[in-house]
Design an enzyme around this catalytic site. Structure first.
Site, short mmCIF file in Angstrom:
data_model
loop_
_atom_site.label_atom_id
_atom_site.label_comp_id
_atom_site.label_asym_id
_atom_site.label_seq_id
_atom_site.Cartn_x
_atom_site.Cartn_y
_atom_site.Cartn_z
N HIS A 252 0.83 -1.20 0.00
CA HIS A 252 0.00 0.00 0.00
C HIS A 252 0.87 1.25 0.00
CE1 HIS A 252 -3.00 -3.01 1.44
NE2 HIS A 252 -3.77 -2.32 0.62
N ASN A 253 1.57 1.45 -1.08
CA ASN A 253 2.49 2.57 -1.23
C ASN A 253 2.09 3.41 -2.43
OD1 ASN A 253 3.37 1.01 -3.44
ND2 ASN A 253 4.86 -0.04 -2.13
N ARG A 254 2.95 4.36 -2.79
CA ARG A 254 2.62 5.25 -3.91
C ARG A 254 2.55 4.52 -5.24
NH1 ARG A 254 8.03 6.47 -2.49
NH2 ARG A 254 7.25 7.92 -0.92
N ILE A 255 3.25 3.39 -5.36
CA ILE A 255 3.17 2.62 -6.61
C ILE A 255 1.77 2.04 -6.78
CG2 ILE A 255 4.24 0.78 -7.96
CD1 ILE A 255 6.70 1.01 -6.20
N HIS A 256 1.22 1.51 -5.68
CA HIS A 256 -0.15 0.98 -5.74
C HIS A 256 -1.14 2.10 -6.08
CE1 HIS A 256 -3.89 -1.01 -4.67
NE2 HIS A 256 -4.10 -0.12 -3.72
N HIS A 317 -6.58 7.39 -2.40
CA HIS A 317 -7.42 6.39 -1.72
C HIS A 317 -6.71 5.58 -0.63
CE1 HIS A 317 -5.49 3.24 -4.13
NE2 HIS A 317 -6.13 2.36 -3.39
N ASP A 318 -5.39 5.48 -0.63
CA ASP A 318 -4.67 4.75 0.42
C ASP A 318 -3.62 5.63 1.11
OD1 ASP A 318 -5.86 2.26 0.67
OD2 ASP A 318 -4.72 1.39 -0.99
N GLN A 478 -4.88 -16.88 -2.95
CA GLN A 478 -5.10 -16.23 -4.24
C GLN A 478 -6.29 -16.84 -4.95
OE1 GLN A 478 -4.04 -13.53 -4.89
NE2 GLN A 478 -3.07 -13.25 -6.87
#
Length: 574
Positions: A252-256, A317-318, A478
């Site tokens: 849950h970082n800026r890449i996501h 959003h995160d 998964q």
């Protein structure tokens, strides 16, 4: 200020001298003798007329040279030139001059902001309807073999070649530098129209600015800079501060956040085959993909304010996600859980904190919205962010399926529902990506889950299923996540035609990838446990669902090529 002085021939002393009158000198200054007062008075009257004529002629000459029109009531000469400049990013095409308002037609003073761009005065409130602000559909070429992806790329390239962007360098309040010329030619950003967008490749090149760079590109594509007169400095101030607020955690970082933003753009920009979406060329942000194509994009049906709210919410959003689930925060009585009464804890936190960041004066890029637009924008952003709580997942799907036959895109509540579907699909899109990208995303969420499991062990709490490093069951998790969370949403959107289908394919590439990835996880379950997949499901009581599914599930293997092993490779080659 241009240096000039009045000629000596216009002075009273020079006129006295020419009239043959004596001139007295006191302390170096000329004085006129009293015996010549009557003559001097007439000369002074004549001199005042000369002075006035001189001022008017000088003022007119300066105005003609510098290209500005002075006020009639003003006598002073304006010495600051006023030039016509392009004040904002994303100007209109030349063909729109007659029918659409152009910011470049406004003459601005040379007073500039810290960015070097001219300050833009706020215009009176105007209703920004889609047909009023958006550009006309540009003529498309007659090449019938072009795909929507090719045409989306052409729009971007033609906009750059026509010089409709502002060549400028913007430096944020914390010193981060952005060159829009470099952003407009970034080869990675040229792939935003592709579902297999190289997100990790871009994050390695720009680890601290991936979100702000992608947001700029998408706002540029949708022409939101021009439509809402967005200040570039405030735009970059906000989105760079936003991406800095994402934690350095595995998932849950800026890449996501950038990946979810890209997903919203892709799902809204490409034409879909939905029966309740009708082509509306005058209201479209992007031109139709083909002159004879009858399908419309979701972007063409949403208002520009709704689009900007959707893209902004995806980036927000995160924000400030701690890498723990809602259930964990509630269990340990975290202060955020207490503040929000154990309900949508993280989603409320993301929305509240990111909005506080947006409200800072240096970040308030939506300053030109009128009060009604501002209120609507905030409402939409909050609704989109809160919709990402998976506790609302099945409720939103059920609401959509029940209203499917009655959905009308002219109704705001129905467009809001469609927007919620888009951001939810983008938020859990990993299983619908090519297998290489999917594996990398699941590696990351797996590590983040394990970190929570380690925290639970330290606190003496029961370890949440699938979060124990010593008992990894990635394939089962998964399989459960795809079967019971991703597939119902993707299937519902696909059946009503809301997922893009590229030329040459019978179904959406999202569905093709999801089925391919799901099949791989089933095969891995068979290898790990022996016997068939169906036998394993029967032994587990017919389901693998449990309370852990609050976020996306995970995998533990890696792939050197993030787009390798995709079932679309053979389909597209045919």
């Amino acid at each position: 200020m241009f240096p000039f002085r009045r000629s000596e021939s216009h002075s009273p002393a020079s006129r006295c001298k020419s009239a043959g009158l004596p001139i007295a000198t006191t302390n170096g200054f000329h004085s006129i003798p009293s015996s010549a007062s009557s003559s001097t008075q007439s000369i002074n009257r004549q001199g005042s007329v000369d002075n006035l004529i001189f001022k008017l002629l000088t003022k007119k000459y300066m105005a003609k040279c510098l290209g500005f029109t002075p006020s009639r009531s003003s006598v002073a000469i304006q010495t600051t030139p006023v030039v016509e400049v392009a004040p904002v990013i994303g100007q209109q095409n030349e063909g729109d001059k007659a029918s659409k308002p152009r910011i470049s037609n406004i003459t601005f003073s040379t007073v500039t902001s810290a960015t070097g761009l001219p300050t833009v005065p706020a215009e009176p409130n105007k209703a920004r309807s889609s047909s009023y602000w958006k550009t006309e559909a540009s003529p498309s070429n007659n090449n019938e073999h072009e795909t929507p992806v090719d045409l989306l790329r052409k729009i971007s390239v033609s906009r750059k070649e026509s010089g409709t962007h502002v060549d400028t360098v913007v430096t944020t309040i914390d010193g981060q530098r952005y060159d829009t010329r470099e952003l407009d030619t970034d080869p990675d950003l040229a792939e935003t129209a592709v579902w297999s967008f190289p997100i990790f490749q871009m994050s390695r090149k720009h680890p601290q600015t991936i979100l702000s760079r992608l947001t700029y590109n998408i706002f540029q594509q949708a022409e939101l800079f021009r439509i809402f007169k967005v200040s570039p400095i405030k735009f970059f101030n906000f989105f760079h501060a936003l991406e800095k607020g994402y934690w350095e955690i595995p998932y849950h970082n800026r890449i996501h956040a950038a990946d979810v933003l890209h997903g919203c753009y892709y799902l809204s920009a490409h034409p879909v085959r939905s029966t309740f979406l009708t082509p509306k060329t005058p209201d479209s942000v992007l031109t139709p993909p083909h002159p004879h194509h009858q399908h419309s994009s979701i972007m063409s049906q949403l208002s520009t304010l709704e689009l900007m709210a959707l893209f902004t919410a995806a980036a927000m959003h995160d924000y400030d996600h701690p890498g723990r689930t809602n259930a964990f925060l509630v269990q340990v009585e975290d202060k955020k859980a207490i503040l929000y009464n154990d309900r949508s804890v993280l989603e409320n936190h993301h929305a509240a904190e990111s909005w506080k960041l947006l409200n800072k004066p240096e970040n308030h890029f939506i300053e030109n919205l009128d009060p009604a637009e501002m209120k609507r924008f905030r409402y939409l952003v909050l609704e989109y962010i809160l919709a990402t709580d998976l506790k609302q997942h099945f409720e939103i799907i059920m609401t959509f399926t029940e209203r499917l036959t009655e959905i009308d895109v002219q109704v705001e509540t129905d467009r809001l529902l469609i927007g919620k579907l888009l951001i939810k699909m983008a938020d859990i899109n990993s299983p619908t990506k090519p297998y290489g990208l999917h594996r990398q995303w699941t590696d990351r969420i797996c590590e983040e889950f394990y970190e929570q499991g380690d925290d639970e062990r330290r606190r003496g709490l029961p370890i949440t299923p699938y979060m124990d490093r010593g008992d990894a069951q990635v394939a089962k998790l998964q399989d459960s996540f795809i079967a019971h969370v991703v597939s119902p949403l993707a299937t519902a959107m696909n059946e009503c035609g809301l997922l893009p289908i590229l030329p040459g394919l019978d179904t959406s590439e999202l569905i093709i990838n999801m089925e391919h990835n799901h099949r791989k996880w089933k095969e891995q379950i068979e290898l790990e446990n022996g016997g068939s997949y169906e036998a394993q499901i029967t032994c587990n009581g017919g389901t693998a669902v449990n309370g852990v599914i609050e976020e996306e599930s995970a995998s533990t293997s890696d792939s050197p090529d993030p787009r390798r092993d995709s079932p679309l490779d053979s389909d597209l080659s045919q």
